[in-house]
Design an enzyme around this catalytic site. Structure first.
Site, short mmCIF file in Angstrom:
data_model
loop_
_atom_site.label_atom_id
_atom_site.label_comp_id
_atom_site.label_asym_id
_atom_site.label_seq_id
_atom_site.Cartn_x
_atom_site.Cartn_y
_atom_site.Cartn_z
CG MET A 47 -0.19 0.08 2.55
SD MET A 47 -1.33 -0.11 3.92
CE MET A 47 -0.19 0.05 5.30
CE LYS A 48 3.75 2.15 4.82
NZ LYS A 48 3.24 3.20 5.73
CG ASP A 49 3.48 0.75 -4.81
OD1 ASP A 49 4.59 0.76 -4.23
OD2 ASP A 49 3.16 -0.10 -5.65
#
Length: 345
Positions: A47-49
């Site tokens: 999810m850090k994208d």
């Protein structure tokens, strides 16, 4: 970010619009319906994208990032990979201060993405000059034309999930979600998603997940920073020994702590029951769901969304390695049956 259904101009166009997957087996004895928001489908496998792309593009709009700039960030691995990924496409250099809790495989991935990596001891105070927070600050001061992203104290971290993850969940559940279960590290995900969902329906309950050894649960309940809560633990990307300003405790209803061991086994169970190969924190979220269910949090009408933050490939040297599990005292071959590898000679 809207996915390109035909040819993508670059890999960044594939960020977001991750699937919502019904859990059928691991939650079969719990009341209600359970759905996994599987962030491992992002191109950087976490999810850090979402935050990397949003923060960097906002910095570009403000003229903070420009040609020849260097992106500097602290990370337990996933944010660093995403920052390196976005930096490649955008043409920036990337320097990462990484906690020593990150597995060697994660560090090798960061290097493979062209980042300069500094590995810092995990079990030191946040204000220790060796901590990855302080090392990142020092590197920023020493590097001309650099930008320190500082996800823990960057409101854009929360904004990224308010703008993307929250609306996706609302649309995917047709507004029928009753409970959100999410981990809290920097707090950007749980805060941004919860803020959006509660604006649509204030009765939605946001259930946080914390680790033993972290201060977040106690701080949420008392607003007291209790150093006695802090001690070493193994889960990466979950919990904190400081209070990130990216966390909005007002939109989180309750926290539940989970153990390193239970989280590790739940991740492995998720793989063999649902075919979802997810990371250590995802195991923590499954375990917290079980604990919340034991407390009577759900009923037959509950529609519960669990945000699974990343892909299991990041943890091959840890929770998916039997030897590592044995070294931690987590693995009992009699109790925890697993498939053996047979070598043909």
């Amino acid at each position: 970010m809207t996915q390109n259904k035909g040819i993508s101009n670059n890999i960044l166009e594939l960020i977001g619009e991750t699937p919502l997957i019904r859990l059928n087996t691991i939650t079969k004895d719990l009341p209600g319906n359970y759905y996994a928001k599987y962030e491992g489908f992002n191109p950087g496998h976490s999810m850090k994208d979402r935050i990397a792309l949003h923060i960097i593009e906002e910095a570009e709009k403000q003229g903070i990032l420009k040609e020849g700039s260097t992106v500097i960030e602290t990370t337990s691995g996933n944010t660093g990979f995403s920052m390196a990924l976005v930096s490649i496409i955008k043409g920036y250099k990337c320097i990462l201060a990484v906690t020593s809790k990150a597995a060697p495989g994660k560090i090798n991935m960061l290097k493979a993405m062209g980042a300069k990596v500094y590995v810092c001891p995990a079990h030191v105070k946040a204000d220790d000059p060796r901590s990855y927070y302080e090392v990142a600050k020092r590197l920023h001061a020493e590097t001309a034309n650099s930008v320190y992203i500082n996800q823990y104290f960057n409101h854009l971290n929360t904004e990224a999930h308010y703008n993307s993850t929250g609306p996706e969940i609302w649309q995917q559940t047709k507004g029928e979600i009753t409970h959100l279960i999410a981990a809290s590290g920097t707090g950007g995900t749980i805060s941004g998603v919860s803020k959006y969902l509660k604006e649509q329906n204030p009765t939605i309950k946001t259930l946080g997940v914390d680790a033993f050894g972290s201060i977040l649960k106690k701080f949420h309940e008392t607003r007291e920073f209790d150093k006695k809560e802090i001690y070493p633990y193994r889960i990466e990307g979950l919990g904190k020994n400081l209070i990130p300003s990216a966390t909005d405790f007002n939109v989180i209803d309750v926290f539940e702590k989970v153990t390193d061991e239970a989280a590790a086994h739940r991740a492995r169970e998720l793989a063999v029951t649902e075919g979802l190969f997810a990371g250590y924190t995802s195991g923590a979220i499954i375990q917290a769901t079980m604990q919340y269910a034991e407390q009577g949090m759900f009923n037959a009408d509950s529609k519960v969304v669990l945000i699974l933050p990343d892909h299991g490939s990041r943890y091959m040297e840890k929770i998916y390695c039997d030897e590592w599990m044995k070294e931690q005292g987590f693995f009992d071959s009699q109790k925890h049956a697993h498939q053996e590898v047979e070598f043909i000679k």
